[in-house]
Each structure stands twice: as C-alpha cells, then as structure tokens.
Design a protein around this motif. Structure first.
Motif: not given
Length: 248
Positions: A175-190
């Motif tokens: 379920f990691i599609g475009e909406s999730v990828i677009n919502g991620l921000e530089t600096g987020d810890y994964i």
C-alpha cells in the motif's frame, strides 16, 4: 582516522576534530527547515563505515556513554543525526544524545531506548509518529510483546530488558503508493517493519527527497557503509514501513 582526546570516555570523533564539529553544528543550526538540516548533517556521513555493536553495556557490563562518529550501525547513525540536528555545539550534542538514546535518569543499559518505537513512547519525544496519517485506513496496528523471542522456553532478543506490550502502526509495503511517497518528507525517520513478534523494526534510515528521487539514507550492513538507495527499490520484498517525523 582521527580520534579525539575523549577516547577514555568512549568518544571517537572520526574524521572531525571537536572544533570542526562545532563549526558543522553551528552551520547546521542556521538551516531553518528541519528536514533540510537533517539532510545536510546526514550527507556528511555518506560512506562512513558500517559497524554493529559499537555501544558498550549489557545486563552484565556497565554502560559506557559512547560516541563513535567513525563507524555506525543503522540505529547509532540516526541517533547521532537526531542529536546533532538539536544542537549548536559538540558539548550540546553530547547532552542531546543522552536524551535521544536514553530514558531520563542516567546512562544505563536498562534506560537505553533499545527499540525504534521507544522514540515516541518514551519522553522526551523529539519525533512524532505520522504512520497512520500517511497510510490512512490501510495502516495496520498489531499488538506486539517487544523483546520476547519465544515463550517455550522464554527467551529474549536482548537479555536484561523488560518485555513491553505495544501496538505498532505500520503501512504494508503493498500500500506504499504515490500518495504515501508524496506525503513523506525529507528528514523523516523510516523503520522497516519486522514481522517477528518481539521486534518493531528490522532496520532504520532517513528519507531524503532530492531532484525528484526519493532515497533511503541508511547505514547498510550489505554495503558496509552509509549509502543512499532509491526508496522504491529498497522496499522491494520488505513488509512495510513506520514513519517518525522530527518535531520542529
């Protein structure tokens, strides 16, 4: 490799002197956007050698406050970056690292934040869990008994650490599609979600967006150094992700 005079305290400054680190941290502190500050600091660690188990302490061994900027594993890498982004000097970095790595009350093995989810569950929390915000109704939330490896006989992933009952939110990889990828921000810890009952994650890193490409910046045990890997490719075959966002 340069080692500082703090070696007796378990501190290795790697390729930097203390004054050089003061200069780096002062420069970083002037970067107003938190994600950009993390990107700047973490980029300095690219190609830093990977080495597991650099921390000193166990159930039977007294904890030593360790800083090793010459060699990192996935967790110490993000600990150093998180403490650095909160600091304006090397002395402040040392104090912030104690708060990032340990519960309030001192440097001891039992007070160490052994699990990624400890970053949000134990105060002070410098990050917030944005997993559900990004994943929406597709976010799963299984209950785990962290640190419990097996019940018959009862064994643990980390001896001397109590089992914690905890709900872990994660976004399944499918379920990691475009909406999730677009919502991620530089600096987020994964965090890479672990399907093992006693673990929350199997690996951690930092999300970096650069010129239209999304990367996982992490200390890789396969590459044996800190690297950038394209996030979509890196997530192939993984169970899912947990996302913590630094607080401003």
């Amino acid at each position: 490799m340069k080692e500082s005079a703090y070696k007796k305290e378990g501190i290795v400054t790697g390729k930097w002197t203390e004054e050089q680190l003061n200069q780096v941290l002062r420069k970083a502190s002037k970067i107003s956007h938190t994600g950009d500050r993390i990107a700047f600091l973490s980029k300095l660690f690219l190609s830093t050698p990977y080495k597991p188990s650099t921390l000193i302490g166990s159930k039977d061994m007294p904890e030593v406050f360790v800083i090793n900027l010459a060699e990192v594993d996935c967790m110490t890498f993000i600990e150093y970056i998180e403490a650095m982004r909160l600091s304006k000097s090397f002395d402040e970095f040392k104090e912030k690292l104690k708060r990032v790595r340990y519960r309030v009350g001192g440097v001891t093995f039992k007070k160490r934040r052994h699990f990624f989810s400890d970053w949000v569950e134990i105060k002070p929390a410098y990050v917030k869990d944005v997993t559900e915000m990004l994943g929406g109704h597709r976010t799963l939330q299984p209950e785990k008994m962290l640190n419990l490896k097996d019940t018959t006989p009862k064994t643990f992933f980390i001896d001397g650490v109590e089992v914690q009952r905890r709900e872990i939110k994660y976004i399944p990889a499918g379920f990691i599609g475009e909406s999730v990828i677009n919502g991620l921000e530089t600096g987020d810890y994964i965090g890479i979600y672990s399907e093992l009952q006693g673990l929350d994650v199997s690996h951690v890193g930092i999300m970096i967006k650069d010129k239209g490409t999304v990367y996982m910046r992490h200390a890789s045990s396969e590459k044996m150094k800190v690297v950038d890997e394209e996030l979509r490719g890196y997530l192939s075959g993984k169970s899912g992700i947990i996302v913590f966002r630094p607080k401003d």
